[in-house]
Design a protein around this motif. Sequence first.
Motif, PDB file in Angstrom:
ATOM      1  N   GLY A 136       0.818  -1.209   0.000  1.00 28.43           N
ATOM      2  CA  GLY A 136       0.000   0.000   0.000  1.00 28.43           C
ATOM      3  C   GLY A 136       0.851   1.258   0.000  1.00 28.43           C
ATOM      4  N   LEU A 137       1.894   1.254   0.821  1.00 33.82           N
ATOM      5  CA  LEU A 137       2.797   2.405   0.862  1.00 33.82           C
ATOM      6  C   LEU A 137       3.523   2.599  -0.465  1.00 33.82           C
ATOM      7  N   SER A 138       3.789   1.514  -1.174  1.00 33.45           N
ATOM      8  CA  SER A 138       4.423   1.620  -2.484  1.00 33.45           C
ATOM      9  C   SER A 138       3.507   2.352  -3.468  1.00 33.45           C
ATOM     10  N   GLY A 139       2.223   2.033  -3.431  1.00 30.96           N
ATOM     11  CA  GLY A 139       1.255   2.753  -4.270  1.00 30.96           C
ATOM     12  C   GLY A 139       1.143   4.214  -3.862  1.00 30.96           C
ATOM     13  N   PHE A 140       1.168   4.450  -2.557  1.00 27.38           N
ATOM     14  CA  PHE A 140       1.132   5.825  -2.065  1.00 27.38           C
ATOM     15  C   PHE A 140       2.374   6.586  -2.517  1.00 27.38           C
ATOM     16  N   ASP A 179      11.061  10.619   0.922  1.00 27.59           N
ATOM     17  CA  ASP A 179      12.093   9.833   1.593  1.00 27.59           C
ATOM     18  C   ASP A 179      11.537   9.101   2.808  1.00 27.59           C
ATOM     19  N   ALA A 180      10.704   9.771   3.576  1.00 28.89           N
ATOM     20  CA  ALA A 180      10.124   9.148   4.770  1.00 28.89           C
ATOM     21  C   ALA A 180       9.246   7.955   4.398  1.00 28.89           C
ATOM     22  N   VAL A 181       8.504   8.078   3.321  1.00 32.42           N
ATOM     23  CA  VAL A 181       7.639   6.974   2.881  1.00 32.42           C
ATOM     24  C   VAL A 181       8.490   5.792   2.416  1.00 32.42           C
ATOM     25  N   ALA A 182       9.500   6.073   1.595  1.00 30.76           N
ATOM     26  CA  ALA A 182      10.371   5.002   1.104  1.00 30.76           C
ATOM     27  C   ALA A 182      11.091   4.309   2.266  1.00 30.76           C
ATOM     28  N   GLU A 183      11.549   5.086   3.223  1.00 29.09           N
ATOM     29  CA  GLU A 183      12.236   4.496   4.376  1.00 29.09           C
ATOM     30  C   GLU A 183      11.294   3.660   5.235  1.00 29.09           C
ATOM     31  N   PRO A 209       9.795   1.094  -4.351  1.00 25.85           N
ATOM     32  CA  PRO A 209       9.878   1.331  -5.793  1.00 25.85           C
ATOM     33  C   PRO A 209      10.714   2.579  -6.043  1.00 25.85           C
ATOM     34  N   GLY A 210      11.426   2.596  -7.164  1.00 21.31           N
ATOM     35  CA  GLY A 210      12.289   3.734  -7.406  1.00 21.31           C
ATOM     36  C   GLY A 210      12.559   4.037  -8.861  1.00 21.31           C
ATOM     37  N   SER A 211      11.717   3.552  -9.755  1.00 20.06           N
ATOM     38  CA  SER A 211      11.911   3.856 -11.165  1.00 20.06           C
ATOM     39  C   SER A 211      10.627   4.465 -11.727  1.00 20.06           C
ATOM     40  N   TYR A 212      10.779   5.200 -12.816  1.00 16.19           N
ATOM     41  CA  TYR A 212       9.598   5.778 -13.463  1.00 16.19           C
ATOM     42  C   TYR A 212       8.625   4.683 -13.882  1.00 16.19           C
ATOM     43  N   ALA A 213       9.162   3.575 -14.362  1.00 14.74           N
ATOM     44  CA  ALA A 213       8.296   2.473 -14.795  1.00 14.74           C
ATOM     45  C   ALA A 213       7.479   1.930 -13.621  1.00 14.74           C
ATOM     46  N   GLU A 214       8.131   1.743 -12.464  1.00 15.57           N
ATOM     47  CA  GLU A 214       7.397   1.252 -11.291  1.00 15.57           C
ATOM     48  C   GLU A 214       6.366   2.276 -10.825  1.00 15.57           C
TER      49      GLU A 214
END
Length: 168
Positions: free
Chosen positions: A28-32, A74-78, A88-93
Motif C-alpha cells: 500500500g505504501l508503495s502505491g502511495f 524519503d520518509a515513505v520510502a524508508e 519502488p524507485g523507477s519511473y516504470a514502477e
Amino acid sequence: MDTTRDTPAAPAIDIGLDAQDRKQVAEGLSGFLADAYTLYLKTHNFHWNVTGPMFNTLHVMFETQYTEQWTALDAVAERIRALGFPAPGSYAEFNRLSSIAEEPALRESTDWREMVRQLTVGNEAVCRTARRVLQVADEAGDDPSVDLLTQRLQVHEKYAWMLRSLLQ
C-alpha cells in the motif's frame, strides 16, 4: 580470505507485525509513494512552466509544495524499507503503481488554471490513496505507518484546499 562465513546473518524482522501484515502495508505504501512521486513531478513541472498574471504567486506556491513533497518521499520510502521490502524507485514502477495519470507534455498555451486544476485533482488522489493505506496499516496495528499517512493526508488535504481556492 572468505569473511562471509564469519559474518552472522541478519536476524529475521521481528517488529511486532507479522510478515503478511508488513507485506500488505508495504504494498500500500508503495502505491502511495508512486502517487506522491507523480504529484511531486507534476508540481515541479508546473513550477518551471507556469506563465501569466499569476506567475509569481504560483511559481512560489508550487516551489513550496514540491520542496515539502520531495522531503516526504524519503520518509515513505524508508518506512517501506523498515517493513522489510524494497521501495519502488523507477519511473516504470511509479507509472505502474500510481493512480495519477501522467499528463501529456505541456503546451505553451497551457493556462495556469488548468495547472491548478490538475494539482487539485492530484492532491485529492493522493488523499484517497493515503486513506486506503491508512486503513490497512491501522488494521495491522502499524502505528508508525498510520502516523506517517495521517501527516501526509493533512498536508495534501491542505494543498487541495489552497489550490481549489484559487479557482473559486
